[in-house]
Every structure is written in C-alpha cells, then in structure tokens.
Design an enzyme around this catalytic site. Structure first.
Site, PDB file in Angstrom:
ATOM      1  CE  LYS A  39     -16.784  -1.191  16.605  1.00 52.92           C
ATOM      2  NZ  LYS A  39     -16.198  -2.459  16.159  1.00 52.92           N
ATOM      3  CE1 TYR A 260       5.425  24.191   8.137  1.00 49.97           C
ATOM      4  CE2 TYR A 260       3.165  23.413   8.413  1.00 49.97           C
ATOM      5  CZ  TYR A 260       4.302  24.014   8.933  1.00 49.97           C
ATOM      6  OH  TYR A 260       4.326  24.432  10.241  1.00 49.97           O
TER       7      TYR A 260
END
Length: 367
Positions: A39, A260
């Site tokens: 899956k 950042y």
C-alpha cells in the site's frame, strides 16, 4: 518521474527486498503464504519496480489500501491476487469485477452490497472477511460477528470467501497480553470458516511465533528494512539509502548565524554547505542542529534549521582540496538506517519511509 531533483538520490535495493521476503518465508515455513503489503506505493518506494521484483521470486498475493492502488497493481500483473484493505465502496463494484480484485469486507452493510451485486450480475466474486478482534478500526465488530456466524448461510450465498483475517493491535510489544487475547478470539472465529485461508500476522505478528502465522502472513515494513517491534534486533536487510550533492558552499565568520530563527551561531570562521532537500522532502525539522550525515565515513553536522527545500551542513573540517561539489553525501544508509533516525525523533520507521518525497531521483539496484 517529473519534478525530480538531479542533486538528491534515493537508492532502493530491490535485491534486499527480495532477501527480506525470503527471510520471512524461512521463518513461517513452506505451508504458510507470504503476502506482500504494498500500500501507499510500496511504502513510497515504487510498486512498478517492487511488485515485479517480488513476483519473480514467487510472491502471488498482495495487499493494498484502496481500489485505485489495486487497479495500478493489476495493470502491472494480470495473475496476482490483490486484496483491498480499506473495504468496499458501492460505486467501485464494477471496477472490482472488471479488474478481478478482492475486497476486504469490513461490515455487514458491505457484505450485503456485494452479495446484492453478485445476484444482479449472476456472478461469483472472491472476497475476504475482516473481523475486528481488538483494533476498533476496521472489520466486523462483536455484534456483527455474532450475527454473521449465526446467519452465515443466509448472508453469504454468492461470495467465495477466499480469506478470513484480523489485525493485531499490539504485536510491536511481544509481552502484550492483548496478542494472545486476539489470537484466541480469532481462532474461535476462523473455526466457522474451515474452507478459507486464515491470516492474523503483520510484520510484527510474524515475530510472535508460529501460532500467529496460520495460513498467511502479511508483512509490510519488514520487507523494506524497517523494525516493527520494540527493541527488535537486526533481522532484515536495509533497503534504502538517501544521498545528496551540494548545491552551494560558502564561508561564514564568527558571529554569523545560519537559517531561519538564527538557531546556529558561528564561533569561528567556517565553511558551510547547502544541500537541496528539506522537510518538504520528508526530512523532519526535528533534525535541525540534531543530525549528522556522512562523507567518506566522516560525520558532518547539520547546522541551522532544516527548511522546506534546503539543509545546511558544517564542512569546516573536510579536506579543502577535495572537489566537494561532486561528492554524494549520505543522509540515510548503513550507518544511519531508517530505524536509527526514527529513534532520534521518537517516531517509527514507517513514517520516515513513507514521507520520503517525490523530488528525490530514485535509483533502483537489482544486482
């Protein structure tokens, strides 16, 4: 694949997946089917390459989550048996019939719908019945289980029950009492379906022992090299490595900050490299100032905050004469496996693997 980055590389070792499949086969014995769970595009690694690789070594049963995933597999191989774990959606019945798919029936309402469809079309379809024995997620609940068992001949007139299954909730903890409780419940339920295959064990369930193997096991993460139990020893082969080339090198000076939030401040003159991957590619922000990558067995610190597309590293101690721009730095590999890095940020290897982004250039290794 469109939108791939030519400087980042996800290496996927198909031979290692095949070896892991064989390890599982040896564990469960020749009378137990090993069905591959593929899956989410084989946990993000690519069904178009992985499914043919598994069929070549004898895998004939596959599990996916959705009907769309199942159709994709059917287009890859016309002969394999494909089970759809998420159940039955009424509008998909024609597709299930057309592509010869096996829905995992999770409720009485789903069972009634597929029975009605077969009577209308005058056909017989293969189905799987999923009984909830402790997950409280999908499957026939206790009341529906009782009703189905007591009225089996009336409720199931057309369908061929190829598989009866359940799913373990705590198999990652081999000491959990719930494992035996679920096993006992499922053994009781499956006795009413003697002509069907029976399956309970996922990757972790396989490691609980022979009592849990029954007719079929359904490994997922183990095929791809991930650990599935607490304190699991290394049993399976690593499957992936993640590498990247630098896209820029710069010098910074004492007092300069990186990234950042200015979370890293240089204490001296430094050489900093920028790599072209970030949290948009599945590399978690929790690795900011908290991870090392490798070049020629040398450990190199990530410095500064991981941003969406970029990650910065400290190159100061590397040989200044090396052509670093053409080197491949290893982010995930034999030294830092998906199991190791999952432990660093308190998550599971499933999450690390399935989050790896589509921008990585995938390189399949089959030798």
């Amino acid at each position: 694949m469109n939108n791939v980055d030519k400087n980042t590389f996800l290496n996927i070792n198909l031979k290692s997946i095949s070896k892991n499949y064989k390890i599982i086969e040896n564990k469960v014995g020749k009378n137990c089917i090993v069905a591959a769970t593929v899956k989410a595009n084989a946990y993000g690694l690519g069904v178009k390459k992985i499914v043919p690789s598994l069929t070549r070594i004898g895998c004939k049963f596959f599990f996916v989550a959705t009907t769309n995933e199942a159709i994709q597999l059917r287009k890859i191989n016309k002969k394999i048996k494909i089970f759809i774990l998420n159940g039955l959606i009424t509008k998909e019945l024609n597709l299930i019939h057309k592509y010869n798919l096996i829905p995992v029936i999770n409720s009485l309402s789903q069972l009634k719908k597929i029975e009605h469809y077969q009577k209308q079309k005058k056909i017989t379809l293969n189905i799987s019945l999923h009984f909830d024995t402790g997950m409280s997620r999908l499957g026939f609940d206790k009341n529906e289980t009782k009703e189905l068992i007591n009225n089996k001949s009336r409720l199931i007139q057309k369908s061929k029950i190829l598989l009866v299954m359940s799913h373990l909730s705590c198999a990652d903890n081999s000491n959990s009492k719930l494992n035996k409780i679920q096993l006992n419940q499922f053994n009781s339920i499956r006795s009413f379906f003697p002509k069907s295959l029976h399956s309970l064990a996922n990757s972790a369930g396989i490691l609980l022992g022979k009592k849990y193997h029954l007719d079929m096991v359904r490994p997922g993460i183990s095929l791809y090299g991930g650990h599935c139990q607490m304190n699991e020893k290394k049993i399976y082969n690593d499957v992936i490595s993640l590498k990247a080339k630098l896209i820029q090198i710069r010098e910074i000076y004492k007092g300069d900050t990186i990234g950042y939030g200015a979370t890293y401040k240089a204490k001296k003159r430094m050489k900093v490299g920028t790599l072209g991957f970030g949290y948009a590619d599945g590399f978690n922000r929790l690795f900011s100032n908290n991870y090392k990558i490798l070049l020629n067995k040398k450990r190199i610190d990530i410095i500064g905050r991981v941003s969406m597309d970029l990650t910065t590293v400290d190159l100061t101690n590397l040989n200044s004469k090396e052509d670093l721009m053409n080197k491949e730095f290893e982010i995930i590999g034999s030294q830092f496996s998906i199991n190791y890095i999952a432990s660093l940020i308190n998550t599971v290897p499933y999450e690390i693997l399935t989050n790896l982004g589509k921008r990585y250039q995938r390189r399949y290794i089959s030798i």
